[in-house]
Write a protein that holds these residues in place. Sequence first.
Motif, PDB file in Angstrom:
ATOM      1  N   ALA A 166       0.373  -1.355   0.500  1.00  0.00           N
ATOM      2  CA  ALA A 166      -0.078  -0.215   0.045  1.00  0.00           C
ATOM      3  C   ALA A 166       1.026   0.961   0.019  1.00  0.00           C
ATOM      4  O   ALA A 166       0.395   2.270  -0.602  1.00  0.00           O
ATOM      5  N   SER A 167       1.535   1.699   0.573  1.00  0.00           N
ATOM      6  CA  SER A 167       2.698   2.779   1.016  1.00  0.00           C
ATOM      7  C   SER A 167       4.088   2.541  -0.546  1.00  0.00           C
ATOM      8  O   SER A 167       4.295   3.758  -0.749  1.00  0.00           O
ATOM      9  N   ARG A 171      -2.604  -1.025  -4.876  1.00  0.00           N
ATOM     10  CA  ARG A 171      -3.709  -1.287  -3.362  1.00  0.00           C
ATOM     11  C   ARG A 171      -4.579  -2.549  -4.451  1.00  0.00           C
ATOM     12  O   ARG A 171      -4.176  -3.104  -5.511  1.00  0.00           O
ATOM     13  N   GLU A 214      -9.729   6.173  -9.067  1.00  0.00           N
ATOM     14  CA  GLU A 214      -8.954   7.323  -8.465  1.00  0.00           C
ATOM     15  C   GLU A 214      -9.911   7.248  -7.044  1.00  0.00           C
ATOM     16  O   GLU A 214      -9.730   7.278  -6.106  1.00  0.00           O
ATOM     17  N   GLY A 217      -9.218   5.407  -4.190  1.00  0.00           N
ATOM     18  CA  GLY A 217      -7.844   5.321  -3.997  1.00  0.00           C
ATOM     19  C   GLY A 217      -7.385   4.985  -2.108  1.00  0.00           C
ATOM     20  O   GLY A 217      -5.987   4.974  -1.857  1.00  0.00           O
ATOM     21  N   TYR A 218      -8.162   5.095  -1.586  1.00  0.00           N
ATOM     22  CA  TYR A 218      -7.998   5.040   0.222  1.00  0.00           C
ATOM     23  C   TYR A 218      -8.937   3.439   0.105  1.00  0.00           C
ATOM     24  O   TYR A 218      -8.942   3.419   1.382  1.00  0.00           O
ATOM     25  N   THR A 220      -8.093  -0.246   0.312  1.00  0.00           N
ATOM     26  CA  THR A 220      -7.554  -1.648  -0.545  1.00  0.00           C
ATOM     27  C   THR A 220      -7.512  -2.540   1.205  1.00  0.00           C
ATOM     28  O   THR A 220      -7.549  -2.075   2.256  1.00  0.00           O
TER      29      THR A 220
END
Length: 234
Positions: A166-167, A171, A214, A217-218, A220
Amino acid sequence: MAEAKVALITAGGSGMGAATARKLSADGYEVAILSSSGKGEALAKELGGVGVTASNLENDDVQRLVDLAMEKWGRVDALVNSAGHGPRAPILEITDTDWHKGMEVYFLSAERPIRLVTPIMEAQGGGAIVDISTAWASQSTAMFPTSTAFRASLGAFSKIDSDEYASKGIRINNVMPGWIDSLPEVDERRDSVPMERYGKSEEIAATIAFLLSEGAGYITGQSIRVDGGVIRSV
């Protein structure tokens, strides 16, 4: 003009995989499709993409799809892992051979392309992966023993993978369909759905497209049911 994104779809010749390829193409993705029937290669041609007639159970075949996409477009932004059908039998009648086949069909068919595209996504600064799982992965059923067992494992794999990558902008999520119109309709199954209908392959495709976008996008490491309410949890 922004560079078009590239999506790889495995087992994309029919059903949910094909619906996803059509949806992503309509959304502006270049598509590369793998299927064993030849339908995926034909669909890819129709959509202006590239296709491989081969098996997602063979590492070299999946590598061919990845290489073809990289040669044509030089990137992979999205990966969608679909699958065929594995062995079914009463739980204690499933042989070692069939358990291994179930692992190939439902687990390694996703893990294999993930392993191949992750270095590409990492090098380009990100990407998104969606595995098509099953609504019953979290509440196993005797109807689909190898599917639920190994797709539960796929959920665990996805969580571990998301923790690691993730970093790095990668995702990964699972979509968990219930009774979908790519399956034969059975009254008893339809009647078990609170929405009183089978889901549409296009509804699964739309969910996948969102998870690749997008706007998600947060999100995962998640397994998201799209099942008309068949499986309920608190």
